[in-house]
Design an enzyme around this catalytic site. Sequence first.
Site, PDB file in Angstrom:
ATOM      1  N   ALA A  47       0.970  -1.307  -0.034  1.00 24.84           N
ATOM      2  CA  ALA A  47      -0.214  -0.137   0.296  1.00 24.84           C
ATOM      3  C   ALA A  47       0.709   1.577   0.102  1.00 24.84           C
ATOM      4  CB  ALA A  47      -0.680  -0.014   1.405  1.00 24.84           C
ATOM      5  N   ALA A  86       9.433  -7.827  -3.496  1.00 26.21           N
ATOM      6  CA  ALA A  86      10.165  -9.180  -3.211  1.00 26.21           C
ATOM      7  C   ALA A  86       9.187 -10.255  -3.618  1.00 26.21           C
ATOM      8  CB  ALA A  86      10.397  -9.415  -1.926  1.00 26.21           C
ATOM      9  N   CYS A 106      -4.848  -7.408   4.655  1.00 22.78           N
ATOM     10  CA  CYS A 106      -5.880  -7.616   5.625  1.00 22.78           C
ATOM     11  C   CYS A 106      -7.146  -8.472   5.124  1.00 22.78           C
ATOM     12  CB  CYS A 106      -6.566  -6.095   5.829  1.00 22.78           C
ATOM     13  SG  CYS A 106      -5.621  -4.893   6.471  1.00 22.78           S
ATOM     14  N   VAL A 146      15.632  -6.544  -2.781  1.00 22.90           N
ATOM     15  CA  VAL A 146      16.683  -5.751  -2.444  1.00 22.90           C
ATOM     16  C   VAL A 146      17.450  -6.466  -1.350  1.00 22.90           C
ATOM     17  CG1 VAL A 146      17.389  -3.453  -1.586  1.00 22.90           C
ATOM     18  CG2 VAL A 146      15.349  -3.761  -3.207  1.00 22.90           C
ATOM     19  N   ALA A 199      -3.528  -0.181   7.336  1.00 14.88           N
ATOM     20  CA  ALA A 199      -3.485   0.068   6.045  1.00 14.88           C
ATOM     21  C   ALA A 199      -3.836   1.526   5.404  1.00 14.88           C
ATOM     22  CB  ALA A 199      -4.448  -0.932   5.293  1.00 14.88           C
TER      23      ALA A 199
END
Length: 441
Positions: free
Chosen positions: A12, A35, A44, A81, A297
Site C-alpha cells: 500500500a 520481493a 487484511c 533488495v 492500511a
Amino acid sequence: MTRRVVIIGGGAAGMSTASRVKKLKPSWDVKVFEATGWISHAPCGVPYVIEGISPKERLMHYPPEFFIKKRGIDLHLNSKVVEVEQGYVRVQEGDREKKYDWDYLVFANGASPKVLPIEGIDLKGVFTADLPLDAVAIQEYMQKYDVRDVVVIGTGYIALEMAEAFVAQGKNVTLIGRSGRVLRKTYDKEITDVVEQKLKEHLNLRLKELTVEIKGKERVEKVITDASEYKADLVIIATGIKPNIELAKQLGVRIGETGAIWTNERMETSVENVYAAGDVAETRHLITKRRVWIPLAPVGNKMGYVAGSNIAGNSITFPGILGTQITKFMDLEIGKTGLSETEAIKEGYDVKTAFIEAKTKPHYYPGAKEIWLKAIAEKETNKLLGLQAVGSEVLPRIDAFAIALQAGFTTKDLFFSDLAYAPPFAPVWDPLIVLARVLKF
C-alpha cells in the site's frame, strides 16, 4: 531535471508513493522493487480468502499492468533488495544481482510476523497469515489434506480473524494465548469480556497457556502448551509482527524508540533524501504527541501519499494518528479509536470513564441489536481521549468519535453533536450521546 526514485516494497505505502511521484513528476524514473509477485495487495483480506468470501486474485487492488502501462512506474516483481548504500541499491532478480542508482529512496517494505522460538515451527501445516502468498499456501494445504482440527496461536486481530475463517468452515478451532485476555494490548477488560464470551460460543479458548512445542512426523499433528496438548491438522501462528528495518540499518537510518524507522512529519528519515512509509515507519500519536508504531492500511496509504508528494516537491505534512481500528468475530464487531483507559493512565492522564450497554434502534422498531461502548475523558478538562465499542453497528460510532478526537471535542461537545435520527437507523438518544451524558460535563 529527471530524478531517480527507488522504492523498496510494492504494498500500500510503496505503490501510493510511486503513484504520487509519477502524478506530479511524470518524466521522473520511478522504480519499485517488490520481493513477491504481488503488488498493491491487501494483507487484511487474507483471512477472508481463507474463509472463502473472496478469491485470492482480488487481494491486489490493481494488477501490475495497471501501474506499468497507466502510471508509467518501472515495476520489478520477485525482486529482493539485498543491499542499500548511499546512492544505490543492489537487487536479487532471478539468479542475478543488479545495481540501481537513486536520488531518492523510500523504505516501504512493511513488517513481518514474529517467529515463535519453539520446536516444530517448520513442520508442514504450520503457517503465518501475513501476505497473499500465505493465503495461497493455506488453501493448497487444505485441498491436499483432510483438515478438521485447527489451532490458532495468538490473541490479537489476525488471530481472531483467522479463527473466524476456520470456524466459518466448520473446523474444530482452538485459540491459544499466553496472556490472560484477548486483545489485551489494545482494549480494556469490559470490552474483552464481551469478546471472550462470543469466542467461547464458537471455539475452544485457552488463555494463560504458553505454547512450548509443535509436534508431528511428516506434518503437524498437535500443539503442546505448558498446560495441555491439542490435536492439530493445521496451525496458524499469529503472535504479532515486527517492522522490517534491516535494510534501513545498512544505510544508517535512525531507528525510533518504537523499533520502527523514525520519520518526521514529511515522512523523511534521518538520512537526506531517504523516506519511509507504511508498516516499517513510526509516527506521532495525535493525543499524546508521543512516537507510536501502529501498523494499519489506511495510515500506510496516507504516509505514501505524503512521502511521494514531498519527494516531488509538493510540500505536505502527515499530522499523526489516533490508531482507529476495527475488526469482527462472526457477527460481533470490535472497534477502537484513541486511548484505552489503561493507555491513558499509563500516559499520566487523570481520567474518568463510562461504560454502557445500549440498543442500535428504538425498542419499538424491529432489528435492534446490542452495542457496548466505553469512553475515556480527561477528568479536569472533559476532553475526550478514546472510545472502544463492541457489538453491532460499531463502525459509525467509532468513525464519528475519531473525528471528534481530531477536533479536540469535550464531553459537552459530543453530547450536543447533531447526529442523525430515524427509527430504522438509530434511537433518538444515540449511544454516543448517552455515553457523553453518562461521562458528564
